[in-house]
Design an enzyme around this catalytic site. Structure first.
Site, PDB file in Angstrom:
ATOM      1  N   ASP A 192     -52.262 -25.861  -9.764  1.00 52.56           N
ATOM      2  CA  ASP A 192     -51.071 -26.666 -10.014  1.00 52.56           C
ATOM      3  C   ASP A 192     -50.364 -26.843  -8.670  1.00 52.56           C
ATOM      4  O   ASP A 192     -49.715 -25.918  -8.167  1.00 52.56           O
ATOM      5  CB  ASP A 192     -50.165 -25.961 -11.039  1.00 52.56           C
ATOM      6  CG  ASP A 192     -48.880 -26.738 -11.289  1.00 52.56           C
ATOM      7  OD1 ASP A 192     -48.543 -27.628 -10.490  1.00 52.56           O
ATOM      8  OD2 ASP A 192     -48.202 -26.425 -12.288  1.00 52.56           O
ATOM      9  N   LYS A 238     -44.252 -34.809  -8.484  1.00 48.56           N
ATOM     10  CA  LYS A 238     -43.106 -34.668  -7.580  1.00 48.56           C
ATOM     11  C   LYS A 238     -43.200 -35.574  -6.349  1.00 48.56           C
ATOM     12  O   LYS A 238     -42.931 -36.755  -6.428  1.00 48.56           O
ATOM     13  CB  LYS A 238     -42.959 -33.193  -7.175  1.00 48.56           C
ATOM     14  CG  LYS A 238     -42.375 -32.331  -8.317  1.00 48.56           C
ATOM     15  CD  LYS A 238     -41.927 -30.991  -7.806  1.00 48.56           C
ATOM     16  CE  LYS A 238     -41.447 -30.045  -8.879  1.00 48.56           C
ATOM     17  NZ  LYS A 238     -40.079 -30.248  -9.304  1.00 48.56           N
ATOM     18  N   PHE A 274     -44.850 -21.605 -13.581  1.00 44.27           N
ATOM     19  CA  PHE A 274     -44.173 -22.741 -14.227  1.00 44.27           C
ATOM     20  C   PHE A 274     -45.078 -23.951 -14.139  1.00 44.27           C
ATOM     21  O   PHE A 274     -45.533 -24.314 -13.046  1.00 44.27           O
ATOM     22  CB  PHE A 274     -42.827 -23.047 -13.553  1.00 44.27           C
ATOM     23  CG  PHE A 274     -42.060 -24.117 -14.270  1.00 44.27           C
ATOM     24  CD1 PHE A 274     -41.334 -23.821 -15.411  1.00 44.27           C
ATOM     25  CD2 PHE A 274     -42.096 -25.438 -13.836  1.00 44.27           C
ATOM     26  CE1 PHE A 274     -40.651 -24.819 -16.106  1.00 44.27           C
ATOM     27  CE2 PHE A 274     -41.415 -26.438 -14.516  1.00 44.27           C
ATOM     28  CZ  PHE A 274     -40.688 -26.127 -15.655  1.00 44.27           C
TER      29      PHE A 274
HETATM   30  N1  PLP Z   1     -45.738 -27.514 -12.117  1.00 48.06           N
HETATM   31  C1  PLP Z   1     -44.984 -26.993 -11.138  1.00 48.06           C
HETATM   32  C2  PLP Z   1     -45.603 -26.015 -10.186  1.00 48.06           C
HETATM   33  C3  PLP Z   1     -43.643 -27.361 -11.000  1.00 48.06           C
HETATM   34  O1  PLP Z   1     -42.897 -26.834 -10.043  1.00 48.06           O
HETATM   35  C4  PLP Z   1     -43.100 -28.294 -11.923  1.00 48.06           C
HETATM   36  C5  PLP Z   1     -41.679 -28.684 -11.843  1.00 48.06           C
HETATM   37  O2  PLP Z   1     -40.851 -28.024 -11.263  1.00 48.06           O
HETATM   38  C6  PLP Z   1     -43.931 -28.811 -12.924  1.00 48.06           C
HETATM   39  C7  PLP Z   1     -45.235 -28.404 -12.986  1.00 48.06           C
HETATM   40  C8  PLP Z   1     -43.388 -29.812 -13.921  1.00 48.06           C
HETATM   41  O3  PLP Z   1     -43.223 -31.027 -13.314  1.00 48.06           O
HETATM   42  P1  PLP Z   1     -42.323 -32.154 -14.045  1.00 48.06           P
HETATM   43  O4  PLP Z   1     -40.931 -31.625 -14.074  1.00 48.06           O
HETATM   44  O5  PLP Z   1     -42.497 -33.366 -13.193  1.00 48.06           O
HETATM   45  O6  PLP Z   1     -42.879 -32.335 -15.418  1.00 48.06           O
END
Ligand code: PLP
Length: 409
Positions: free
Chosen positions: A223, A252, A138
């Site tokens: 990520d 986050k 994700f």
């Molecule tokens: N990358 C990862 C690993 C995530 O867990 C998330 C959100 O849960 C995101 C990207 C996306 O972040 P945002 O919701 O701040 O756009």
């Protein structure tokens, strides 16, 4: 027109892409918050791994208040002191030499994916454009990031989709070796798949990804939107796994509840995004950067990291005991205060029911997919709050265990 708002107001005025809980929280302090009716909850979810210092932390309030009295916004036509200080601190604390600020995890990843494409294009030619990522990953909800993410449910209905993205099984070194070639510009990986079920990458897998990127002149992108900012016991998870990426995305917990994201990279790779190639009006906003600076000061304190280790052990031990006693979920996994408890066979597909029952008992937790309970509390959560949250979860689990599965289904 009524001035009061209820959960029903959501259905009347909001786009229905979310389905929030029936209660509306109005106030928080530390790892507790209260709803409109004054009912109090223990926060084991941390706003989905965001509120690393809990609610209403004095250092964050002070930083926000001080900056609010100075300067709110200028855009990137001007730089500003909080952004420069935060970027300098991030480069001191990580492998990175250059920072791009934005407002969310998806935007940090969008920047990273655009960077790796442009890097491949400008350094090696138009053929070098394949992004390798993994099933169940994700990376956010923009069109590019849902496509690099490995969950078809998030791209369905949004076609036509951007191409040049190849998905492989996570933790499968042989599949990665077989897929790698000189058209690949980047491998994108979460050190622990968060939304995908709290699945840690094996050290061999990450090492293989690094070696294959080096062999085929590709960039390794971590990520760390969910694993970053102290959550796993180090500032970023890569710092514990012995593999250094070329690009790292974070959001986050970076703002602890104030929207901010960042993409970190080396000075050399950063050259692929010269003046005018990418941008964001709000990216590097002084308020966000001032708060994130205060968050970073707190989460890099050794006592906070010690608390992560101690509370993670307490939480895992408690979950382990509950799992054994009631049979709803099994051995917890994850790292630091990013903990997943997979539901047992009889509860497959029903993690959300457990979360709902827990909320009814006054403790907020999350799911990670249909089969895993997820815990991502504040890094400064106290021993007493962990104990109280576990006690409330036990009450919920007791009630569910007493109801036969067929009735519950
Ligand atoms: N990358 C990862 C690993 C995530 O867990 C998330 C959100 O849960 C995101 C990207 C996306 O972040 P945002 O919701 O701040 O756009």
């Amino acid at each position: 027109m009524s001035t009061s708002v209820t959960r029903q107001t959501f259905d009347e005025v909001m786009v229905p892409n979310y389905q929030p809980a029936d209660i509306i929280p109005v106030r928080g302090q530390g790892s507790r918050w209260w709803d409109q009716q004054g009912r109090e909850y223990v926060d084991f979810a941390g706003g989905i791994a965001v509120t690393v210092l809990g609610h209403a932390h004095p250092a964050m309030i002070e930083a926000l208040d001080a900056q609010a009295h100075k300067l709110w916004h200028l855009s990137n036509v001007m730089t500003n002191e909080p952004a420069l200080k935060l970027a300098r601190r991030l480069t001191e604390l990580t492998f990175a030499e250059r920072v791009f600020f934005c407002n969310s995890g998806a935007e940090a990843n969008e920047a990273a994916f655009k960077l790796v494409r442009r890097w491949g294009n400008t350094r090696y030619g138009a053929h070098k454009n394949t992004i390798i990522s993994f099933f169940n990953a994700f990376h956010g909800r923009t069109l590019f990031t849902v496509c690099v993410g490995g969950q078809a449910k998030y791209t369905q209905g949004f076609e036509p989709l951007p191409g040049g993205i190849r998905h492989l099984p996570y933790n499968d070194v042989a599949a990665l070796e077989a897929a790698m070639n000189d058209t690949v510009c980047a491998i994108v990986v979460e050190p622990i798949q968060g939304e995908g079920g709290l699945i840690p990458a094996s050290p061999e897998f990450l090492r293989a990804a690094r070696a294959l990127c080096d062999k085929h002149q590709a960039l390794l992108v971590f990520d760390e939107v969910q694993t970053g900012n102290g959550r796993t016991g180090s500032l970023y998870a890569y710092q514990q796994c012995g593999v250094t990426p070329d690009v790292l995305t974070t959001a986050k917990g970076l703002g602890g509840g104030f929207p901010i994201g960042a993409m970190l990279t080396t000075a050399d790779v950063a050259k692929a995004l010269p003046f005018g190639t990418h941008g964001s009006t709000y990216g590097g906003n002084p308020l966000a950067c001032a708060v994130a600076g205060a968050v970073l000061d707190e989460i890099t304190k050794p006592e906070l990291q010690r608390n992560v280790v101690a509370r993670a052990q307490q939480l895992r031990d408690g979950l382990d005991q509950l799992g054994r006693r009631y049979g709803l979920f099994g051995t917890p996994r994850g790292q630091g205060l990013l903990v997943g408890a997979p539901v047992s066979e009889a509860w497959k597909g029903r993690a959300k029911e457990i979360v709902n029952a827990a909320l009814a008992e006054g403790v907020w937790l999350l799911v990670a997919g249909p089969d895993v309970l997820r815990f991502a509390p504040a890094l400064n959560i106290t021993e007493a709050d962990v104990a109280e949250g576990l006690a409330r979860l036990e009450r919920a689990v007791q009630k569910l265990a007493a109801v036969p599965a067929a009735v519950n289904a």
